[in-house]
Design an enzyme around this catalytic site. Sequence first.
Site, PDB file in Angstrom:
ATOM      1  N   HIS A  99       0.876  -1.179   0.000  1.00 17.26           N
ATOM      2  CA  HIS A  99       0.000   0.000   0.000  1.00 17.26           C
ATOM      3  C   HIS A  99       0.916   1.232   0.000  1.00 17.26           C
ATOM      4  CE1 HIS A  99      -2.281  -2.908   2.568  1.00 17.26           C
ATOM      5  NE2 HIS A  99      -3.384  -2.349   2.135  1.00 17.26           N
ATOM      6  N   ASP A 102       2.338   1.987   3.386  1.00 18.05           N
ATOM      7  CA  ASP A 102       3.360   1.088   3.946  1.00 18.05           C
ATOM      8  C   ASP A 102       4.759   1.559   3.602  1.00 18.05           C
ATOM      9  OD1 ASP A 102       1.145  -0.589   4.301  1.00 18.05           O
ATOM     10  OD2 ASP A 102       1.576  -1.728   2.472  1.00 18.05           O
ATOM     11  N   GLU A 230     -11.308  -6.803  -3.431  1.00 17.78           N
ATOM     12  CA  GLU A 230     -11.105  -7.830  -2.396  1.00 17.78           C
ATOM     13  C   GLU A 230     -12.274  -7.846  -1.419  1.00 17.78           C
ATOM     14  OE1 GLU A 230      -7.161  -7.886  -0.650  1.00 17.78           O
ATOM     15  OE2 GLU A 230      -7.966  -8.596   1.251  1.00 17.78           O
ATOM     16  N   ASP A 294      -5.256 -13.880  -1.355  1.00 13.63           N
ATOM     17  CA  ASP A 294      -4.507 -13.504  -0.170  1.00 13.63           C
ATOM     18  C   ASP A 294      -4.555 -14.712   0.749  1.00 13.63           C
ATOM     19  OD1 ASP A 294      -3.901 -11.013  -1.046  1.00 13.63           O
ATOM     20  OD2 ASP A 294      -5.051  -9.909   0.462  1.00 13.63           O
ATOM     21  N   ASP A 305     -10.117 -11.378  12.196  1.00  9.87           N
ATOM     22  CA  ASP A 305      -9.225 -11.528  11.055  1.00  9.87           C
ATOM     23  C   ASP A 305      -7.800 -11.493  11.610  1.00  9.87           C
ATOM     24  OD1 ASP A 305      -8.197 -11.528   8.512  1.00  9.87           O
ATOM     25  OD2 ASP A 305      -8.611  -9.414   8.126  1.00  9.87           O
ATOM     26  N   ASP A 307      -5.074 -12.938  10.546  1.00  6.59           N
ATOM     27  CA  ASP A 307      -3.988 -12.883   9.558  1.00  6.59           C
ATOM     28  C   ASP A 307      -2.770 -13.708   9.940  1.00  6.59           C
ATOM     29  OD1 ASP A 307      -5.363 -11.237   7.775  1.00  6.59           O
ATOM     30  OD2 ASP A 307      -4.640  -9.401   8.704  1.00  6.59           O
ATOM     31  N   ASP A 337      -0.968 -12.432   2.947  1.00  6.01           N
ATOM     32  CA  ASP A 337      -1.546 -11.344   3.733  1.00  6.01           C
ATOM     33  C   ASP A 337      -1.570 -11.852   5.177  1.00  6.01           C
ATOM     34  OD1 ASP A 337      -2.792  -9.109   4.612  1.00  6.01           O
ATOM     35  OD2 ASP A 337      -4.361  -9.097   3.083  1.00  6.01           O
TER      36      ASP A 337
HETATM   37  C1  XLS Z   1      -7.470  -6.460   5.215  1.00  6.60           C
HETATM   38  C2  XLS Z   1      -7.135  -6.710   3.829  1.00  6.60           C
HETATM   39  C3  XLS Z   1      -5.971  -5.885   3.267  1.00  6.60           C
HETATM   40  C4  XLS Z   1      -5.955  -5.947   1.778  1.00  6.60           C
HETATM   41  C5  XLS Z   1      -5.157  -4.885   1.123  1.00  6.60           C
HETATM   42  O1  XLS Z   1      -8.138  -7.238   5.861  1.00  6.60           O
HETATM   43  O2  XLS Z   1      -6.869  -8.067   3.669  1.00  6.60           O
HETATM   44  O3  XLS Z   1      -4.768  -6.306   3.823  1.00  6.60           O
HETATM   45  O4  XLS Z   1      -5.511  -7.181   1.331  1.00  6.60           O
HETATM   46  O5  XLS Z   1      -5.613  -3.628   1.436  1.00  6.60           O
HETATM   47 NI    NI Z   2      -6.081  -9.013   2.010  1.00  8.66          NI
HETATM   48 NI    NI Z   3      -7.491  -9.282   5.394  1.00  8.06          NI
END
Ligand code: XLS
Ligand code: NI
Ligand code: NI
Length: 434
Positions: A99, A102, A230, A294, A305, A307, A337
């Site tokens: 992004h 980032d 997404e 992702d 979430d 991740d 991700d």
């Molecule tokens: C957040 C999203 C983000 C997108 C990119 O939950 O997964 O990371 O992949 O903005």
């Molecule tokens: Ni994502």
């Molecule tokens: Ni996500």
Amino acid sequence: MTDFFGSLSKIKYEGPDSDNPLAFHHYNPDEMVMGKSLKDHLRFAVAYWHSFAWEGGDPFGGRTFDRPWFGDEMAKAKLKADVAFELFDLLGAPFFCFHDADVRPEGRNFAESLSNLNEIVDYFEEKMESSETKLLWGTANMFSNRRFMSGASTNPDPDVYAYSAATVKSCMDATFRLGGQNYVLWGGREGYETLLNTDLKKELDHMGRFLNMVVDYKHKIGFKGTILVEPKPQEPSKHQYDFDAATCIGFLRKYGLEGEVKLNLEQGHAILAGHSFEHEIAVAAADGMLGSIDMNRNDYQSGWDTDQFPNNTPEVALAYYHILKSGGFTTGGTNFDAKVRRQSLDPEDLVAAHIGGMDICARGLKAAAAMLEDGGLEKALSERYADWETDVNKDMLAKGSLESITERVLNEDINPQPRSGRQEILENLVNRFV
Ligand code: XLS
Ligand code: NI
Ligand code: NI
């Protein structure tokens, strides 16, 4: 070279019997599967935000990581880029994703943020000349800064809509310059907290119009990559408009964008939406809208979430089964991700997390390919629907009316006899491969 990764050197494939924790055990990039190398099938990408921008905070505590590049100065952003490209190289990662927020310090206004972004893009461009890592996708962070708290393209304030349009243009330009293969839009704040203050129809129309501008701009600049949306049902917004694959597909059709935009599907988002990952992939593939994935996993107890890096071969295998079945990735790939846990402080943790994720995906993909090559699942599927291949049933589907079908049911005394769905037998078949 920075000294962040110390003496760590390029990660090698050593096979399943090696006990070296910093080696690949299943991901051999050159291994050929169904006529293609694992590297070209999986198209792994490292996510800049989780590995380099995230500071290790949670709702109850702030930064746990202590990285030398944390801070707002341009020099720090460049150091961060140096370390990022060192990780890409250590892992042999074919791609990365980022992004705007980032990679560059936030400026005092749009012009300053833009010039910071351009300076970093120059820096990336230089680094990418000697690096083997390419850009899978770029995107705009239109959810962290407080200006986006009520949405980006769906914000009630037209100035935020304008700021968002300029932001997306700058990120598409950056992605285009860096040879990105896709451009992603994830609308974490495109949704609402309460309908009491939200004109849902207006906001959806604004979002549809916005995405049309994105597609127009793509064609205008000659960007050949894929525009991806997404889906995610909630978090951070209570309700997000891009709820799941099916919702996004309906949205894209309504605003005339089918054929122009595909989907970037995320494992954890599928779970939050009450689906399995393979469900989301199959829904997108059925409409020719599967773009990229992702890869991560949620903590199934917490309902957030989280991740985490993927760690479940059977789950991952079914996801890749549907990806391979639909022809595999074209411009898309497997973006991690995913982030290490906030107690995982060491550079080695960052490397090990990616090794584990890459190994699990490789195992999953190999299992999926073996299932396809075996053909047992496909055979069972075609047998289940075989009666649709007879002339009379093809005819019924193409030309039948309720009256004509009723006539046939009466004349032929059609009296359906239920048949087993054979679920356990098929699950046992899958278990031979995972
Ligand atoms: C957040 C999203 C983000 C997108 C990119 O939950 O997964 O990371 O992949 O903005
Ligand atoms: Ni994502
Ligand atoms: Ni996500």
